[in-house]
Every structure is written in C-alpha cells, then in structure tokens.
Scaffold this active site. Structure first.
Site, PDB file in Angstrom:
ATOM      1  N   ASP A 139      58.033 105.766 -32.998  1.00 52.39           N
ATOM      2  CA  ASP A 139      58.776 104.510 -32.891  1.00 52.39           C
ATOM      3  C   ASP A 139      57.996 103.500 -32.043  1.00 52.39           C
ATOM      4  OD1 ASP A 139      59.207 105.686 -30.461  1.00 52.39           O
ATOM      5  OD2 ASP A 139      61.382 105.425 -30.458  1.00 52.39           O
ATOM      6  N   SER A 140      56.810 103.902 -31.564  1.00 54.20           N
ATOM      7  CA  SER A 140      55.880 102.935 -30.974  1.00 54.20           C
ATOM      8  C   SER A 140      55.564 101.840 -31.996  1.00 54.20           C
ATOM      9  CB  SER A 140      54.580 103.625 -30.527  1.00 54.20           C
ATOM     10  OG  SER A 140      54.053 104.421 -31.568  1.00 54.20           O
ATOM     11  N   ASP A 156      59.736 109.867 -35.770  1.00 56.90           N
ATOM     12  CA  ASP A 156      60.584 109.738 -34.575  1.00 56.90           C
ATOM     13  C   ASP A 156      62.024 109.417 -34.954  1.00 56.90           C
ATOM     14  OD1 ASP A 156      59.237 110.294 -32.235  1.00 56.90           O
ATOM     15  OD2 ASP A 156      58.476 108.261 -31.979  1.00 56.90           O
ATOM     16  N   GLU A 185      63.373 112.373 -27.921  1.00 61.00           N
ATOM     17  CA  GLU A 185      62.995 112.309 -26.504  1.00 61.00           C
ATOM     18  C   GLU A 185      64.081 112.899 -25.608  1.00 61.00           C
ATOM     19  OE1 GLU A 185      62.007 108.253 -25.519  1.00 61.00           O
ATOM     20  OE2 GLU A 185      60.498 108.134 -27.111  1.00 61.00           O
ATOM     21  N   LYS A 240      60.906 114.034 -34.294  1.00 61.63           N
ATOM     22  CA  LYS A 240      60.688 114.124 -32.840  1.00 61.63           C
ATOM     23  C   LYS A 240      61.787 113.341 -32.150  1.00 61.63           C
ATOM     24  CE  LYS A 240      57.269 111.788 -30.637  1.00 61.63           C
ATOM     25  NZ  LYS A 240      58.054 110.932 -29.720  1.00 61.63           N
ATOM     26  N   GLU A 276      54.248 113.353 -22.065  1.00 62.16           N
ATOM     27  CA  GLU A 276      53.668 112.006 -21.957  1.00 62.16           C
ATOM     28  C   GLU A 276      53.575 111.565 -20.504  1.00 62.16           C
ATOM     29  OE1 GLU A 276      55.210 109.018 -24.608  1.00 62.16           O
ATOM     30  OE2 GLU A 276      54.039 107.435 -23.636  1.00 62.16           O
TER      31      GLU A 276
END
Ligand code: KIV
Length: 261
Positions: free
Chosen positions: A42-43, A81, A112, A110, A179
């Site tokens: 999602d960057s 993501d 978080e 993925k 990260e």
C-alpha cells in the site's frame, strides 16, 4: 512456474528477495529481474498515487493495482497489502482477502500489527488465506508510533515487537516483515521464529529482504529512506530524456525521416 506458499513456508534461512511493484511495467521488470516475490504494497498510495501516507489507500485501489501487477508478473508469487482498517474485524479481512485473491490474483495478503491482529490472522489462515505479518514500523499507524522512525530501540518496544512476531507465527502467518528495527533486534526475532523474516531497514540478519521499487530505481524524488539503496537515478535520467524530446520537437529535429511515412 513461480514459488508457492509451501516454498515460502520453508524459506527459513534462504535469502529470498521481495520487491514491491504496483502495475504492469513495474511487475514485469521485477519478474524479469528474478525476484522471488512481488509485493503490491500500500506504499503505492505514496509513490504512485501521491498521497501523504498509506492511510487513504482503498481496497478498490489495491485491487486495481494488484490485477495490473499480476498481469505483469504472471509467474511470480504475489502478495497484496490489506489496506488500513480493512482488517479491523475478521469479517472485513475475509471480504478484502477474498477480493484480492480471487479478483486480483494475489497468492497471499499482508497486514500490519502484532498481538492485536493475531486473532484476525488466525481466522484468515484457518479459512485458507496465506498471510504475511508486518511488525516494527507499521506505516498505516505510524502517527501512533511517533512518525516514520526506528522502532524497538527501547527494551519495552523491542519486547512488544518480539511478542508480536511470535504471536503472528503462532496464528499461522507464513512469514513476518520487520520494518525499521535495529539489526540486533531483527537478528533476535529471526533466530526465535521458525518462519522466515523479511527485513526492510532491519539490517542484514533477516531471512529475506524487501525494498520499494521506486526507492531502488530512484523514482520517488520526494524522499529516500536511509535504509534504501538507489541502484539507478531513474527520475533524473527520465527527466533528461523527456527534456531531450521537448527540445527536439521545438527545434524541428523530431520526427525525422525515419519516423515518418
Ligand atoms: O507497503 C509496502 O510497500 C510495504 C513494504 C515497505 C514492506 O509494506
């Protein structure tokens, strides 16, 4: 034929390479370069869509980009993501994962967070969804962590990250992204987990590495994280080439006879 989830479950100690990609051309280049996995991160909200953070990214946007990346890298393991708040409950997470896997063509998702998302991860895995975890700096909630800064320097932070990674493993995650954490903490987490760790700004001791495509090739001029290595000054080279095109049109040098019918 690319790698399967089973290969990634058995990836401990293998130096696998993940790279983000967000569309047909970037995914094609990632596959041609031989990466083990493409991450539609999602960057993309920041490096492709120009948002100030990853928070505004929607499921529809992730889906659109995941489909394009899948077309560009048909033979590479592809992780997508789950955007911010799409996994706040198991139902929402199942809905989002179903769309990314069935419509987007992703092999895994993925998300978080550590202990606080372990239950959702367990539910997804039980339903048959391969999940990659992500602890340390978690960009979707960066403002709660004091911004984009190193995580896990203080002993209580390091403990929270280690416990989070262990909880993700226990919940069935096939791997965990670390990260922006100190290399010594990444080493400890990597040694304690039986699933593979994927480092970004986490030093050399993780099992795998991931970088953002635009950081590697110098296409995100706004910012270059210290942990990223630029292998190409892409933006500068492209702007130079475009400037040459502008100049040649203005000077009547393009199109030449070889470009004309
Ligand atoms: O969104 C992303 O690209 C990521 C990687 C930086 C791990 O989460």
């Amino acid at each position: 034929m690319g790698k399967t989830v089973k290969d990634f479950r058995e990836a401990k100690g293998k130096r696998l390479v993940y790279l983000t990609a967000y569309d047909y051309p970037t995914a094609r280049m990632a596959e041609a370069a031989g990466v083990d996995a493409v991450l539609v991160g999602d960057s993309l909200g920041m490096v492709v869509l120009g948002y100030p953070s990853t928070v505004p990214v929607t499921l529809e946007e992730m889906l659109h980009h995941t489909k394009a990346a899948r077309r560009g890298a048909p033979n590479t393991f592809l992780v997508a993501d789950l955007p911010y708040l799409t996994y706040a409950t198991l139902d929402r997470a199942l809905f989002a994962a179903e769309r990314l896997l069935k419509e987007g063509g992703a092999d895994a998702v993925k998300l978080e967070g550590g202990e606080e998302v372990a239950e959702v991860v367990q539910g997804l895995v039980r339903a048959g969804v391969p999940v990659l975890g992500h602890v340390g700096l978690t960009p979707q909630t960066a403002s709660q962590l004091g911004g984009y800064r190193l995580q896990g320097k203080r002993p209580e932070e390091a403990e929270r990250i280690l416990k989070g990674a262990l909880a993700l493993e226990a919940a069935g995650a096939y791997g965990v992204v670390l990260e922006m954490v100190p290399a010594s903490l990444a080493k400890e987490v990597t040694e304690r987990l039986s699933v593979h760790t994927v480092g970004i700004g986490a030093g050399p001791h993780t099992d795998a590495q991931v970088l953002v495509f635009h950081d590697v090739v110098g296409l995100y001029g706004a910012f270059k994280p210290r942990f990223a290595k630029r292998y190409l000054e892409g933006e500068r080279l492209i702007v130079e080439a475009l400037g040459q095109y502008v100049k040649e049109v203005r000077e009547g040098l393009f199109p030449g006879p070889e470009h004309s019918f």
